[in-house]
Design an enzyme around this catalytic site. Structure first.
Site, PDB file in Angstrom:
ATOM      1  N   GLU A 119       1.459  -1.362  -6.281  1.00 55.14           N
ATOM      2  CA  GLU A 119       1.079  -0.470  -5.179  1.00 55.14           C
ATOM      3  C   GLU A 119      -0.430  -0.249  -5.214  1.00 55.14           C
ATOM      4  O   GLU A 119      -1.015  -0.068  -6.287  1.00 55.14           O
ATOM      5  CB  GLU A 119       1.783   0.893  -5.327  1.00 55.14           C
ATOM      6  N   HIS A 131       4.907  -6.836   0.902  1.00 52.60           N
ATOM      7  CA  HIS A 131       6.199  -6.193   1.169  1.00 52.60           C
ATOM      8  C   HIS A 131       6.748  -6.642   2.526  1.00 52.60           C
ATOM      9  O   HIS A 131       7.946  -6.867   2.689  1.00 52.60           O
ATOM     10  CB  HIS A 131       6.030  -4.663   1.128  1.00 52.60           C
ATOM     11  N   TYR A 153       0.866  -1.187   0.000  1.00 53.13           N
ATOM     12  CA  TYR A 153       0.000   0.000   0.000  1.00 53.13           C
ATOM     13  C   TYR A 153       0.891   1.222   0.000  1.00 53.13           C
ATOM     14  O   TYR A 153       2.053   1.167   0.432  1.00 53.13           O
ATOM     15  CB  TYR A 153      -1.022   0.014   1.140  1.00 53.13           C
TER      16      TYR A 153
HETATM   17 ZN   LIG Z   1       5.746  -1.385   0.281  1.00 53.95          ZN
END
Ligand SMILES: [Zn+2]
Length: 294
Positions: free
Chosen positions: A126, A173, A57
């Site tokens: 993203e 991530h 995000y």
């Molecule tokens: Zn990230």
């Protein structure tokens, strides 16, 4: 045409044998600047450079996310899922900011399945979302919305097909940089993605079996660490609690504590069972002299 014929004769002369099974027909030749490429003979041993999908995000609003990911000289991503995706011909629109064959700068210092620096081997996606506060465990803004999830599912499905990406190679991530990164966070709908055929998810029946087994005889911390490493996680020698936390954000979102409870262990071994085989799970769980967990 004349030029090609000349090149063709030259190639035939070089191979010195016209009965070679190399396809030297003109269709295989491409004229470049100052040379010609032949694609008459192609190798079998190969795979895609892109092996992993990493989900993030932005922790910024739509305008800031777009500005940062397009103008910054430090960070980028291959794809951006907007806050409110536009539609075109009735379909949701994702932004491609960096082409697939180019490296985007989204992963940073990272490890997965014994590889590091995942920018080299992954695509970064993203999603515009404010994120969550690790201190309170609460969302900082709105949850991921329906359109974002639908768009993400369609995009990842396409990429998985195109690059033959394994379910266990679709990661957050936080999975590849535990302790350093906490996105896409414990509110990310991994289960929903798995139900749409995207990414790994354990089977409930297997979890129940391991729950029953571990409530009598829980695995040791060493065995848990070995299983996490087998699944793909790095950094277990440096900060095992942060790795456990990352695993929980991904698979046991009700308990993001960094502490291995029975359920976390049962989920982990169910995943090993499903994606690495029952034998692998059994091998890790062979009795050892290490004291059992709590
Ligand atoms: Zn990230």
């Amino acid at each position: 045409m004349k030029k090609y014929t000349t090149v063709l004769s030259l190639l035939l002369a070089m191979t010195g044998c016209t009965s070679s099974n190399q396809d030297t027909s003109e269709a295989t030749l491409t004229e470049k600047e100052g040379y010609v490429l032949s694609k008459g003979e192609r190798a079998v041993a190969k795979n895609h450079r892109i092996r992993f999908l990493v989900l993030h995000y932005t922790a910024l609003d739509q305008a800031q996310s777009f500005e940062t990911l397009t103008r910054s000289e430090l960070v980028s991503a291959n794809y951006l899922i907007p806050d409110r995706p536009k539609t075109y011909k009735g379909l949701l629109v994702a932004d491609q900011l960096v082409d697939d064959h180019d490296r985007s700068w989204h992963a940073g210092v990272s490890q997965w399945k014994n590889r590091s620096n995942l920018n080299d081997t992954s695509l970064g996606i993203e999603i515009v979302n404010a994120g969550w506060d690790q201190g309170t465990g609460q969302l900082l803004g709105e949850p991921y919305n329906e359109q974002q999830i639908e768009l993400l599912i369609s995009l990842t499905r396409d990429l998985v097909r195109k690059y033959d990406i394994e379910p266990t190679d679709i990661v957050g991530h936080s999975d590849i940089a535990p302790g350093r990164k906490i996105d896409p966070g414990p509110f990310f709908p991994w289960k929903r993605l798995a139900e749409a055929g995207i990414g790994a998810w354990p089977d409930e029946g297997t979890i129940d079996n391991y729950l029953a087994r571990f409530s009598v005889s829980p695995p040791s911390m060493i065995q848990v660490a070995k299983a996490l490493q087998t699944y793909g996680y790095g950094y277990l020698d440096q900060q095992p609690e942060r790795v456990v936390e990352a695993f929980q954000m991904r698979f046991n979102q009700e308990n993001v504590s960094g502490i291995v409870d029975i359920r976390t262990a049962a989920i982990l071994f169910s995943l090993i069972d499903k994606y690495h085989g029952k034998d692998k799970a059994s091998a890790i769980l062979l009795p050892s002299e290490v004291a059992a967990l709590g």
